[in-house]
Write a protein that holds these residues in place. Sequence first.
Motif, PDB file in Angstrom:
ATOM      1  N   VAL A   7       6.524   0.348   1.732  1.00  0.00           N
ATOM      2  CA  VAL A   7       6.057   1.676   1.301  1.00  0.00           C
ATOM      3  C   VAL A   7       4.953   2.041   1.987  1.00  0.00           C
ATOM      4  N   GLY A   8       5.208   3.392   2.268  1.00  0.00           N
ATOM      5  CA  GLY A   8       4.213   3.831   3.132  1.00  0.00           C
ATOM      6  C   GLY A   8       2.791   4.069   2.474  1.00  0.00           C
ATOM      7  N   GLY A   9       1.517   4.591   3.101  1.00  0.00           N
ATOM      8  CA  GLY A   9       0.362   4.572   2.646  1.00  0.00           C
ATOM      9  C   GLY A   9      -0.030   6.203   2.921  1.00  0.00           C
ATOM     10  N   ALA A  10       0.690   6.833   3.283  1.00  0.00           N
ATOM     11  CA  ALA A  10       0.367   8.326   3.600  1.00  0.00           C
ATOM     12  C   ALA A  10       0.197   9.043   2.063  1.00  0.00           C
ATOM     13  N   ARG A  11      -0.781  10.144   2.139  1.00  0.00           N
ATOM     14  CA  ARG A  11      -1.196  10.815   1.022  1.00  0.00           C
ATOM     15  C   ARG A  11       0.380  11.404   0.161  1.00  0.00           C
ATOM     16  N   ALA A  12       1.129  11.688   1.227  1.00  0.00           N
ATOM     17  CA  ALA A  12       2.402  12.490   0.679  1.00  0.00           C
ATOM     18  C   ALA A  12       3.345  11.423   0.115  1.00  0.00           C
ATOM     19  N   VAL A  13       3.131  10.371  -0.006  1.00  0.00           N
ATOM     20  CA  VAL A  13       4.244   9.521  -0.548  1.00  0.00           C
ATOM     21  C   VAL A  13       3.852   8.914  -1.914  1.00  0.00           C
ATOM     22  N   ASP A  14       4.754   9.201  -2.842  1.00  0.00           N
ATOM     23  CA  ASP A  14       4.693   8.893  -4.220  1.00  0.00           C
ATOM     24  C   ASP A  14       5.430   7.483  -4.422  1.00  0.00           C
ATOM     25  N   PRO A  15       4.910   6.142  -4.772  1.00  0.00           N
ATOM     26  CA  PRO A  15       5.582   5.168  -4.750  1.00  0.00           C
ATOM     27  C   PRO A  15       6.417   4.774  -6.158  1.00  0.00           C
ATOM     28  N   ALA A  16       6.249   5.770  -7.219  1.00  0.00           N
ATOM     29  CA  ALA A  16       6.891   5.775  -8.414  1.00  0.00           C
ATOM     30  C   ALA A  16       8.341   5.312  -8.246  1.00  0.00           C
ATOM     31  N   GLY A  17       8.906   6.408  -7.605  1.00  0.00           N
ATOM     32  CA  GLY A  17      10.706   6.086  -7.408  1.00  0.00           C
ATOM     33  C   GLY A  17      10.995   4.712  -6.608  1.00  0.00           C
ATOM     34  N   ALA A  18      10.095   4.393  -5.690  1.00  0.00           N
ATOM     35  CA  ALA A  18      10.308   3.122  -5.048  1.00  0.00           C
ATOM     36  C   ALA A  18      10.100   1.974  -6.052  1.00  0.00           C
ATOM     37  N   LEU A  19       9.090   2.097  -6.903  1.00  0.00           N
ATOM     38  CA  LEU A  19       9.093   0.964  -7.970  1.00  0.00           C
ATOM     39  C   LEU A  19      10.170   0.956  -8.954  1.00  0.00           C
TER      40      LEU A  19
END
Length: 278
Positions: A7-19
Motif C-alpha cells: 500500500v503506497g504512502g503518497a498523499r493521493a492514495v486512500d487505503p480504505a478500499g485496499a483494507l
Amino acid sequence: MTVVIKVGGARAVDPAGALADVASLVEQGNEVVVVHGGSTKVDETLERLGIEPEYVETPSGVVGRFTDETTMEVFEMAFGHLNTQLVAGLQSEGVDAVGLNGVDGKLLYGPRKSAVRVVEDGKKKIRRGDHSGTIKQVNGDLLESLLGDSYTPVVAPPMAGKDDDEIIPVNTDADRSAAAIAGELDATLVLLTDVSGVYEDPDDPDTLIESVETSDDWQALEAAAEGFMGRKIMAAEEALSGGSPEVVVADANADEPILSALDGDGTHIKAGAVTEEQ
C-alpha cells in the motif's frame, strides 16, 4: 493463494478500499501480508519540525532519501503511527491484523550502508552518515507462523541493519521490502500506487502496458518506467527473481483495488519475463 500487498504512502492514495479487499481475501481463505510505505508522512513530519527533507541521486540515476540520524528518528515515529492506523483499520474490517516492522524478529535483515555514492552538481561524491540498508534475509518462518495461526501481518520499514557488532534500525525501501517478502513466500505481489499501472507514455493513461510475459516485453517495460515507477520495476524484478510468480502494478484508488488487480486490471508482470541475464 498467498498475496503480498504494498500500500503506497503518497498523499493521493486512500487505503480504505485496499483494507476492505484484504478482508475479502482473508475471508475467502487466502493468506495476505500487507506492506506499507510512508515517505509522505515522514516529509510532512520533518517539515513540521522545521527540517528540510533531503533526497539524493545515485550514479545510476535513482533518487532516494538521505536518512541522517535525526531523519531516522522521525522515520521510526511516522512509520509506527501509520502501521498502527492500518492495523486498526483492518481490525475494524474484522481482520486479525498484527503490526510489525523489519526489526521485529529480524524480519528484514541486512547490512547498514553508512556511506552512499551520490551525484551533486554533476560530480560523483561519497556521502557519509546515512542510515539505510539492503535486505539480504527475510524471516519467512515468522511470517508463516503468523499466517498459519490466521493472523494478517502488516509490515513496515525500518529494517534490522547490521552495523559492525550491533543491530540498529535503518531505512529501506517499502516496495523492495514487499518484493523481498513476496519472493520469500513465493507469493503474488500487488504494488498499489496512484496511477493505473505502467504507461508506455508516462503522460498518457491510454498507453497502459497490460501484460509483460517475455524478455522483449520486459525491456519495453523498463524503457517506459520513469521516476518513482522505476523503483517499482526494480522491486518487481527482485520479487520475480526471488520466487514470486507474478507482480501486478495497479491503482490504489480504483473500486476494489486489490480484487480488480488480481482479476486483470493494472500491469501484470509474469516471472518468465525476467531472465537470468537481467
